[in-house]
Design an enzyme around this catalytic site. Sequence first.
Site, PDB file in Angstrom:
ATOM      1  N   GLN A 123      -5.370  -1.578   9.433  1.00  0.00           N
ATOM      2  CA  GLN A 123      -5.247  -2.923   8.853  1.00  0.00           C
ATOM      3  C   GLN A 123      -5.867  -3.963   9.786  1.00  0.00           C
ATOM      4  OE1 GLN A 123      -4.035  -3.530   5.784  1.00  0.00           O
ATOM      5  NE2 GLN A 123      -4.244  -5.737   5.950  1.00  0.00           N
ATOM      6  N   ASP A 178     -11.713   2.399   3.542  1.00  0.00           N
ATOM      7  CA  ASP A 178     -12.120   0.987   3.470  1.00  0.00           C
ATOM      8  C   ASP A 178     -13.619   0.841   3.221  1.00  0.00           C
ATOM      9  OD1 ASP A 178     -10.146  -1.012   3.761  1.00  0.00           O
ATOM     10  OD2 ASP A 178      -9.856  -0.495   5.877  1.00  0.00           O
ATOM     11  N   LYS A 225       0.839  -1.199   0.000  1.00  0.00           N
ATOM     12  CA  LYS A 225       0.000   0.000   0.000  1.00  0.00           C
ATOM     13  C   LYS A 225       0.873   1.247   0.000  1.00  0.00           C
ATOM     14  CE  LYS A 225      -3.872  -2.285   2.223  1.00  0.00           C
ATOM     15  NZ  LYS A 225      -4.467  -2.762   3.461  1.00  0.00           N
TER      16      LYS A 225
END
Length: 279
Positions: free
Chosen positions: A95, A118, A51
């Site tokens: 995460q 997200d 990422k």
Amino acid sequence: MIIDGKKTAAELRQELKKRVAELKSTHNAVPGLTVILVGEDPASKIYVKNKEKFAKEVGMNSEVIRYPADVEEKVVLNKINELNEDKKISGILVQLPLPKHIDKRKVIETILPGKDVDGFHPMNVGNLSSGYDSSIPCTPLGCSLLLKKAEKNLSGKHAVVIGRSNLNGKPMTQLLLKENCTVTVTHSKTKDLKAECLRADIIIAAVGIPKLVKGDWVKKGAIVIDVGINKTDSGIVGDVDFDQVLKVAKAVTPVPGGVGPMTIACLLSNTVECFKKLN
Ligand code: GUN
């Protein structure tokens, strides 16, 4: 047809690079993504490294905040609150999975919905299911873009989603409904999964069972998207028996090189979208 996720993701990143450069010249600012990583989960460490790498490649600001596995929950929540206030930050991603002593729900609900790249915040989940503007979870968004490579008009198609997780199965179902698909959501208690799959024009496999979907589970000419990433003795394999399915399907995504690279490219795309809305 093999749907090339690696190539499609590279094209999307190239487009994002241009958009970021334009934003830099018009706003004198670039989107900023902050990823919070708690603990030492090996898969999470690899995802987070990628990422960071790709965010930099498209010209965004990117930062990873790392905490040890035993960090107190309030330290993480305080950091999220600080990032919510920070004008330079357009996207926040924590995460998953998180260690057990940290309440995942509390963490997700602390992220400002406008910075929730997200799409996991209940506000975004609700907006997506109501058909309103929202952040869309990166993996299902990547799956949709790959589906479109194989078939532009999905209206009226029968899609079977295998798996009902908040990360994939449920948001994927919403995206397919938006495309006017008829959607069957299947899961571990589904009675005859093979029979369900055989009725499908589109199969989205997101259960985490290596090579579950066999060639004789797939109708001739169906499109099969494989979300699985399973570590086995013979390497990383998906939820689909690729060699078998390739012989009957119209199109199938490989693992690796299918959905995986798209997930990260879509995360960057969501970060650009959040930047635009915040500014
Ligand atoms: N862990 C595995 N996939 C994801 C994802 O899409 N987002 C976050 N935050 N964590 C993950």
